[in-house]
Design a protein around this motif. Structure first.
Motif, mmCIF file in Angstrom:
data_model
loop_
_atom_site.group_PDB
_atom_site.id
_atom_site.type_symbol
_atom_site.label_atom_id
_atom_site.label_comp_id
_atom_site.label_asym_id
_atom_site.label_seq_id
_atom_site.Cartn_x
_atom_site.Cartn_y
_atom_site.Cartn_z
ATOM 1 N N HIS A 175 0.310 12.170 -9.166
ATOM 2 C CA HIS A 175 0.460 11.531 -7.860
ATOM 3 C C HIS A 175 1.592 12.249 -7.126
ATOM 4 O O HIS A 175 2.759 12.133 -7.505
ATOM 5 C CB HIS A 175 0.778 10.052 -8.042
ATOM 6 C CG HIS A 175 0.796 9.285 -6.755
ATOM 7 N ND1 HIS A 175 1.010 7.919 -6.705
ATOM 8 C CD2 HIS A 175 0.622 9.668 -5.460
ATOM 9 C CE1 HIS A 175 0.970 7.508 -5.450
ATOM 10 N NE2 HIS A 175 0.753 8.552 -4.679
ATOM 11 N N ASN A 221 3.579 12.398 -3.885
ATOM 12 C CA ASN A 221 3.800 11.432 -2.813
ATOM 13 C C ASN A 221 4.532 12.048 -1.618
ATOM 14 O O ASN A 221 5.423 12.875 -1.773
ATOM 15 C CB ASN A 221 4.619 10.257 -3.364
ATOM 16 C CG ASN A 221 4.416 8.989 -2.574
ATOM 17 O OD1 ASN A 221 3.397 8.794 -1.918
ATOM 18 N ND2 ASN A 221 5.383 8.107 -2.642
ATOM 19 N N ASN A 222 4.149 11.613 -0.424
ATOM 20 C CA ASN A 222 4.856 11.922 0.822
ATOM 21 C C ASN A 222 5.105 13.416 1.043
ATOM 22 O O ASN A 222 6.232 13.869 1.159
ATOM 23 C CB ASN A 222 6.193 11.168 0.867
ATOM 24 C CG ASN A 222 6.005 9.669 0.986
ATOM 25 O OD1 ASN A 222 5.120 9.197 1.693
ATOM 26 N ND2 ASN A 222 6.817 8.915 0.278
ATOM 27 N N ARG A 223 4.013 14.164 1.120
ATOM 28 C CA ARG A 223 4.101 15.577 1.530
ATOM 29 C C ARG A 223 3.941 15.645 3.045
ATOM 30 O O ARG A 223 3.059 14.987 3.604
ATOM 31 C CB ARG A 223 3.011 16.398 0.856
ATOM 32 C CG ARG A 223 3.304 16.994 -0.516
ATOM 33 C CD ARG A 223 4.275 16.284 -1.344
ATOM 34 N NE ARG A 223 4.570 16.990 -2.586
ATOM 35 C CZ ARG A 223 5.111 16.424 -3.637
ATOM 36 N NH1 ARG A 223 5.425 15.139 -3.605
ATOM 37 N NH2 ARG A 223 5.384 17.125 -4.724
ATOM 38 N N LEU A 236 -4.089 3.181 -3.512
ATOM 39 C CA LEU A 236 -3.016 2.734 -4.393
ATOM 40 C C LEU A 236 -3.535 2.014 -5.624
ATOM 41 O O LEU A 236 -3.075 2.276 -6.744
ATOM 42 C CB LEU A 236 -2.075 1.806 -3.613
ATOM 43 C CG LEU A 236 -0.843 1.295 -4.368
ATOM 44 C CD1 LEU A 236 0.072 2.442 -4.750
ATOM 45 C CD2 LEU A 236 -0.093 0.275 -3.518
ATOM 46 N N THR A 267 -6.907 4.974 -9.938
ATOM 47 C CA THR A 267 -5.800 4.959 -10.892
ATOM 48 C C THR A 267 -6.045 5.826 -12.125
ATOM 49 O O THR A 267 -5.358 5.688 -13.125
ATOM 50 C CB THR A 267 -5.506 3.522 -11.332
ATOM 51 O OG1 THR A 267 -6.711 2.930 -11.847
ATOM 52 C CG2 THR A 267 -4.993 2.683 -10.162
ATOM 53 N N ASN A 284 -0.470 8.826 5.238
ATOM 54 C CA ASN A 284 0.514 7.746 5.284
ATOM 55 C C ASN A 284 1.052 7.501 6.690
ATOM 56 O O ASN A 284 1.299 6.360 7.086
ATOM 57 C CB ASN A 284 1.697 8.060 4.368
ATOM 58 C CG ASN A 284 1.284 8.240 2.931
ATOM 59 O OD1 ASN A 284 0.513 7.456 2.394
ATOM 60 N ND2 ASN A 284 1.784 9.289 2.288
ATOM 61 N N ASN A 323 2.082 13.022 7.398
ATOM 62 C CA ASN A 323 2.598 12.661 6.081
ATOM 63 C C ASN A 323 1.437 12.214 5.213
ATOM 64 O O ASN A 323 0.711 11.268 5.554
ATOM 65 C CB ASN A 323 3.638 11.526 6.227
ATOM 66 C CG ASN A 323 4.224 11.103 4.898
ATOM 67 O OD1 ASN A 323 3.522 10.854 3.932
ATOM 68 N ND2 ASN A 323 5.546 10.999 4.849
ATOM 69 N N SER A 380 -0.187 11.676 0.989
ATOM 70 C CA SER A 380 0.011 11.594 -0.454
ATOM 71 C C SER A 380 -1.275 12.079 -1.130
ATOM 72 O O SER A 380 -2.377 11.933 -0.585
ATOM 73 C CB SER A 380 0.331 10.171 -0.907
ATOM 74 O OG SER A 380 1.634 9.797 -0.468
ATOM 75 N N LYS A 430 -3.494 12.451 -4.886
ATOM 76 C CA LYS A 430 -3.748 12.210 -6.316
ATOM 77 C C LYS A 430 -4.773 13.247 -6.748
ATOM 78 O O LYS A 430 -5.820 13.390 -6.115
ATOM 79 C CB LYS A 430 -4.287 10.801 -6.552
ATOM 80 C CG LYS A 430 -3.259 9.696 -6.353
ATOM 81 C CD LYS A 430 -3.850 8.327 -6.668
ATOM 82 C CE LYS A 430 -2.801 7.226 -6.524
ATOM 83 N NZ LYS A 430 -3.385 5.887 -6.823
#
Length: 308
Positions: free
Chosen positions: A141, A143-145, A242, A246, A289, A301, A303, A305
């Motif tokens: 995961h 996050n926030n690239r 989210l 998973t 995001n 922005n 994220s 996975k």
């Protein structure tokens, strides 16, 4: 003075003689015992590391020495209700054996207890044992690239990205490393009849024959980027990203069902989500995001996975 000390001594003795002790919680539920059997290699005992997709068996016997059990519950730590409630027959109310089977489909630690309750639903005991299994991650995961809008003058903004590393690249860096670039970002706009400007945030693969963004010279780049394909866009997917996606296997099955066949996408919004497939057959998913329309700080922005 002696009488005063004698009075205090007698008072202390009286207080101590009246002291009452409550029940000891460490032996209050000793009548119930839980035995975990491990004859089968899939039985995990009290703890085991497992891979995504593994079958987990918990073979147990729960017994009560002094009182009949009415039901056996499987209760996960932090849950508001039992995951499984097993009614017991008359012959099972003092000793009951069962194999609880689980599919390892959610990465991370999960713990539960095997407990007995009486006919009023009152907790009788769990043998002071818990069972824990750790589903080891098959995905990362990132996050926030943040990708910035292309700067066609100074050409210093990081508007390209590698989805496996989560690393962003400027135009110059992309020219030097085209084999690492999964997509580039740009935006377009339309002007409404009342003068309102509406922006559209878009992405494209360098493996396109014709690059839709015209402000850079793609002579040395077009057709040389990673041939990464994208699914169509789904909007309002923050919760699904989210809580549902998973594991790497879940991401892959969803990506395949959505058909990753596109080399460009248009009009990304906050909450937009799309799947991708890299040239080495790794699947992943991207969520938007946030995005900014300010001219001095225009960015996207995201994220990510992706499968390991």
């Amino acid at each position: 003075m002696k009488k005063k000390y004698l009075f205090l001594f007698l008072l202390l003795g009286t207080l101590l003689s009246c002291k009452r002790e409550g029940d000891n919680i460490f032996n209050l539920f000793e009548d119930v015992s839980v035995t975990l059997h491990q004859e089968d290699e899939r039985n995990i005992g009290t703890y085991k590391d497992v891979a995504v997709g593994d079958s987990i068996f918990v073979d147990f016997t729960i017994s009560s020495a002094a009182k009949d059990m009415h039901q056996v519950w499987i209760f996960y730590n932090g849950a508001g209700a039992a995951a499984l409630r097993i009614p017991l027959s008359e012959t099972e109310k003092r000793s009951f054996r069962y194999v609880y089977k689980i599919k390892a489909d959610k990465v991370g630690l999960s713990s539960f207890r095997i407990m007995a309750v009486d006919k009023e639903g009152v907790f009788m005991g769990d043998g002071y044992k818990s069972v824990t299994y750790n589903v080891q991650s098959d995905y990362a995961h990132l996050n926030n690239r943040i990708l910035y809008m292309p700067d066609s003058v100074a050409q210093r903004s990081a508007c390209f990205i590698n989805l496996m590393e989560g690393k962003t690249y400027t135009y110059a860096e992309a020219k030097a490393n085209p084999e690492k670039i999964d997509f580039g970002l740009y935006r377009t706009y339309t002007v409404g009849s009342n003068g309102t400007i509406t922006y559209s945030y878009n992405l494209y693969s360098l493996s396109l024959n014709t690059i839709p963004f015209k402000a850079f010279d793609f002579t040395d780049l077009s057709g040389k980027g990673r041939a990464t394909y994208f699914s169509g866009i789904q909007n309002n997917q923050a919760t699904a990203f989210l809580n549902t996606l998973t594991s790497g296997s879940t991401i892959q099955s969803n990506a395949i069902s959505r058909k990753t066949t596109n080399l460009s996408l248009n009009d990304l919004k906050v909450g937009s989500m799309f799947y991708f497939k890299t040239p080495d057959e790794k699947y992943g998913v991207v969520i938007v995001n946030a995005l900014s329309g300010f001219d001095n700080n225009r960015y996207l922005n995201i994220s990510i996975k992706r499968q390991n």
